[in-house]
Design a protein around this motif. Structure first.
Motif, PDB file in Angstrom:
ATOM      1  N   ALA A 117      58.617 -33.950 -33.276  1.00  0.00           N
ATOM      2  CA  ALA A 117      59.900 -33.243 -33.059  1.00  0.00           C
ATOM      3  C   ALA A 117      60.594 -34.194 -31.890  1.00  0.00           C
ATOM      4  CB  ALA A 117      59.780 -32.129 -33.026  1.00  0.00           C
ATOM      5  N   ALA A 118      59.658 -34.195 -30.738  1.00  0.00           N
ATOM      6  CA  ALA A 118      60.182 -34.831 -29.566  1.00  0.00           C
ATOM      7  C   ALA A 118      60.719 -36.557 -29.778  1.00  0.00           C
ATOM      8  CB  ALA A 118      59.117 -34.617 -28.493  1.00  0.00           C
ATOM      9  N   GLN A 119      59.976 -37.096 -30.730  1.00  0.00           N
ATOM     10  CA  GLN A 119      59.893 -38.718 -30.745  1.00  0.00           C
ATOM     11  C   GLN A 119      61.041 -38.860 -31.982  1.00  0.00           C
ATOM     12  OE1 GLN A 119      56.121 -40.240 -31.253  1.00  0.00           O
ATOM     13  NE2 GLN A 119      55.341 -39.249 -29.367  1.00  0.00           N
ATOM     14  N   ASP A 120      61.551 -37.760 -32.654  1.00  0.00           N
ATOM     15  CA  ASP A 120      62.550 -38.130 -33.743  1.00  0.00           C
ATOM     16  C   ASP A 120      61.855 -38.970 -34.752  1.00  0.00           C
ATOM     17  OD1 ASP A 120      64.489 -37.356 -35.264  1.00  0.00           O
ATOM     18  OD2 ASP A 120      65.902 -38.656 -34.126  1.00  0.00           O
ATOM     19  N   GLN A 121      60.758 -39.085 -35.009  1.00  0.00           N
ATOM     20  CA  GLN A 121      60.018 -39.890 -36.051  1.00  0.00           C
ATOM     21  C   GLN A 121      58.544 -39.443 -36.538  1.00  0.00           C
ATOM     22  OE1 GLN A 121      59.620 -43.805 -34.386  1.00  0.00           O
ATOM     23  NE2 GLN A 121      57.805 -43.079 -32.891  1.00  0.00           N
ATOM     24  N   PRO A 122      58.346 -39.685 -37.603  1.00  0.00           N
ATOM     25  CA  PRO A 122      57.070 -39.330 -38.236  1.00  0.00           C
ATOM     26  C   PRO A 122      55.722 -39.790 -37.193  1.00  0.00           C
ATOM     27  CG  PRO A 122      58.289 -40.229 -39.902  1.00  0.00           C
ATOM     28  CD  PRO A 122      58.856 -40.537 -38.743  1.00  0.00           C
ATOM     29  N   VAL A 123      54.581 -38.981 -37.312  1.00  0.00           N
ATOM     30  CA  VAL A 123      53.467 -39.252 -36.482  1.00  0.00           C
ATOM     31  C   VAL A 123      52.258 -39.068 -37.417  1.00  0.00           C
ATOM     32  CG1 VAL A 123      52.034 -38.554 -34.607  1.00  0.00           C
ATOM     33  CG2 VAL A 123      54.382 -38.400 -34.210  1.00  0.00           C
ATOM     34  N   ASP A 124      51.507 -40.178 -37.385  1.00  0.00           N
ATOM     35  CA  ASP A 124      50.311 -40.093 -38.061  1.00  0.00           C
ATOM     36  C   ASP A 124      49.214 -39.308 -37.360  1.00  0.00           C
ATOM     37  OD1 ASP A 124      51.267 -42.269 -39.800  1.00  0.00           O
ATOM     38  OD2 ASP A 124      50.397 -43.591 -38.839  1.00  0.00           O
ATOM     39  N   VAL A 125      48.557 -38.396 -38.081  1.00  0.00           N
ATOM     40  CA  VAL A 125      47.376 -37.773 -37.294  1.00  0.00           C
ATOM     41  C   VAL A 125      46.107 -38.583 -37.526  1.00  0.00           C
ATOM     42  CG1 VAL A 125      45.967 -35.423 -37.900  1.00  0.00           C
ATOM     43  CG2 VAL A 125      48.528 -35.649 -38.499  1.00  0.00           C
ATOM     44  N   ALA A 126      45.509 -38.599 -36.215  1.00  0.00           N
ATOM     45  CA  ALA A 126      44.490 -39.558 -35.999  1.00  0.00           C
ATOM     46  C   ALA A 126      43.366 -39.092 -36.623  1.00  0.00           C
ATOM     47  CB  ALA A 126      44.382 -40.099 -34.595  1.00  0.00           C
ATOM     48  N   SER A 127      42.922 -37.540 -36.537  1.00  0.00           N
ATOM     49  CA  SER A 127      41.709 -37.151 -37.058  1.00  0.00           C
ATOM     50  C   SER A 127      41.775 -36.780 -38.395  1.00  0.00           C
ATOM     51  CB  SER A 127      41.352 -35.833 -36.098  1.00  0.00           C
ATOM     52  OG  SER A 127      42.382 -34.882 -36.313  1.00  0.00           O
ATOM     53  N   THR A 128      40.687 -36.524 -38.854  1.00  0.00           N
ATOM     54  CA  THR A 128      40.665 -36.084 -40.252  1.00  0.00           C
ATOM     55  C   THR A 128      39.355 -35.192 -40.375  1.00  0.00           C
ATOM     56  OG1 THR A 128      40.586 -36.545 -42.674  1.00  0.00           O
ATOM     57  CG2 THR A 128      39.270 -37.955 -41.280  1.00  0.00           C
ATOM     58  N   VAL A 129      39.042 -34.426 -41.330  1.00  0.00           N
ATOM     59  CA  VAL A 129      38.195 -33.653 -41.517  1.00  0.00           C
ATOM     60  C   VAL A 129      37.845 -33.292 -43.068  1.00  0.00           C
ATOM     61  CG1 VAL A 129      39.333 -31.404 -41.565  1.00  0.00           C
ATOM     62  CG2 VAL A 129      37.123 -31.426 -40.690  1.00  0.00           C
ATOM     63  N   GLU A 130      36.458 -32.944 -43.369  1.00  0.00           N
ATOM     64  CA  GLU A 130      36.040 -32.815 -44.568  1.00  0.00           C
ATOM     65  C   GLU A 130      36.677 -31.165 -45.013  1.00  0.00           C
ATOM     66  OE1 GLU A 130      32.286 -33.181 -46.199  1.00  0.00           O
ATOM     67  OE2 GLU A 130      31.889 -35.183 -45.333  1.00  0.00           O
TER      68      GLU A 130
END
Length: 371
Positions: free
Chosen positions: A344-357
């Motif tokens: 929201a602050a950057q006005d662009q999509p952001v990739d989520v670095a983490s993942t989880v099972e």
């Protein structure tokens, strides 16, 4: 070094004896395989008051509790700003630890905790454990059965005009680390990850309706205080499965008719109950039966309350199995929420670095001691 082996009941030491501790104490006393043996608080008199009312529970200082060989798991019920320091102290003392949400105030605080636990073969668990109840788990069972085909989308919404209407000291809800997304988002995103799997990318917008708010109850009624965070956040979560969830979290809405969570699939739709509760009605509408119909309970810990996640973790430690309300899940949820605010602050999509099972489902009729 292998993971610590626990025989007999898993012994719990609680740090932080605020209001929520009473709920945990009540429910943990009903659960198999766990027992509370000690409590600690910065105000030792509050811990002593609990010990005086609960036979078998000792009042200790925090340092004494961490060092006590009779404590297997530290249950961290301190304020959010103290979550990370207390977790760290417990892990360094060789204790498993479980805490209230959030895992820490931000990812920078949270990530070293996971590393410290892994290095020392210790477990971290974290609320919310509401997703282990019959509400979310019945919805999970319906999805796993394919009742609505392939899930393609979902909606999740939490709206209120603001906590200052009922809370006598609501300032912290409007300071960094607060706001509707970080306050209530953990319940919703934890449920969504349980249902649809981890999130890989987010986009969003955020705003606030006013820069000052007024306390409505208690001795400070009429006093104004500053708003420092967004109070209305909306966005889209892209799950690794390909499903898209639209989220709305707001302290700026006086009234609305919105579903808590709905999941949409190729063959129907699923209505999921409030993720801040352990049970609730799950309804389905399909391509062949358009009217909403309630589903029978099909999974989850029946009659669950706060602390079932601790008992689930205790059993998993004893049996050498993964626990469901894990630190990894809590970290991923925090990562998703922070990423949404950054988008929201950057006005662009952001990739989520983490993942989880995706956590294991809780089968119908399960007990925290045997599931």
């Amino acid at each position: 070094m292998g993971e610590q082996v626990i025989s007999g009941n898993t012994r719990i030491g609680i740090v932080g004896t605020g209001v929520i501790s009473g709920t945990y104490l009540d429910h943990l006393a009903k659960l198999p395989g766990v027992e509370v043996v000690a409590v600690a608080d910065l105000d030792l008199s509050r811990a002593q008051a609990i010990a005086d009312q609960k036979p078998g529970i000792r009042a200790l200082t925090s340092g004494e509790l961490m060092a006590d060989p009779e404590v297997d798991i530290v249950l961290n019920l301190t304020i959010p700003a103290a979550h990370a320091p207390v977790h760290e102290a417990a892990l360094k003392a060789g204790k498993h630890v479980y805490g209230e949400k959030p895992l820490a105030v931000d990812r920078a605080e949270a990530k070293p905790l996971l590393k410290l636990a892994a290095t020392n073969d210790l477990r971290i668990g974290c609320a919310p454990d509401t997703v282990l109840g019959t509400g979310t788990q019945t919805a999970r069972a319906a999805l796993d059965r394919g009742d609505i085909g392939v899930p393609t989308a979902a909606t999740a919404s939490f709206v209120t005009p603001g906590h200052e209407l009922w809370h006598p000291a609501p300032d912290f809800y409007y300071q960094p680390g607060g706001g509707p997304l970080l306050d209530m988002g953990p319940y919703y995103v934890t449920s969504l990850v349980t249902l649809l799997g981890p999130v890989r990318r987010v986009s969003g917008r955020a705003g606030r309706s006013k820069d000052q708010r007024k306390v409505h109850t208690g001795p400070r009624a009429g006093e104004t205080f500053p708003v420092e965070v967004p109070t209305h956040v909306t966005g889209v979560l892209e799950h690794e499965s390909g499903a898209l969830t639209t989220v709305l979290m707001s302290f700026d809405v006086w009234a609305a008719r919105l579903p808590r969570i709905e999941v949409y699939g190729t063959e129907g739709s699923l209505s999921v109950p409030d993720p801040n509760t352990f049970d609730g009605k799950v309804e389905i509408a399909t391509a062949t039966a358009r009217d909403w119909t309630e589903l029978p309970v099909a999974g989850g810990y029946a009659g669950a309350g706060r602390g079932v996640g601790v008992a689930d973790m205790a059993r998993a430690i004893r049996n050498g199995e993964p626990h469901r309300a894990s630190g990894s899940l809590a970290y991923h949820v925090l990562d998703v929420l922070e990423s949404l605010l950054e988008a929201a602050a950057q006005d662009q999509p952001v990739d989520v670095a983490s993942t989880v099972e995706r956590p294991a489902a809780v089968p119908l009729g399960a007990s925290p001691e045997s599931a």
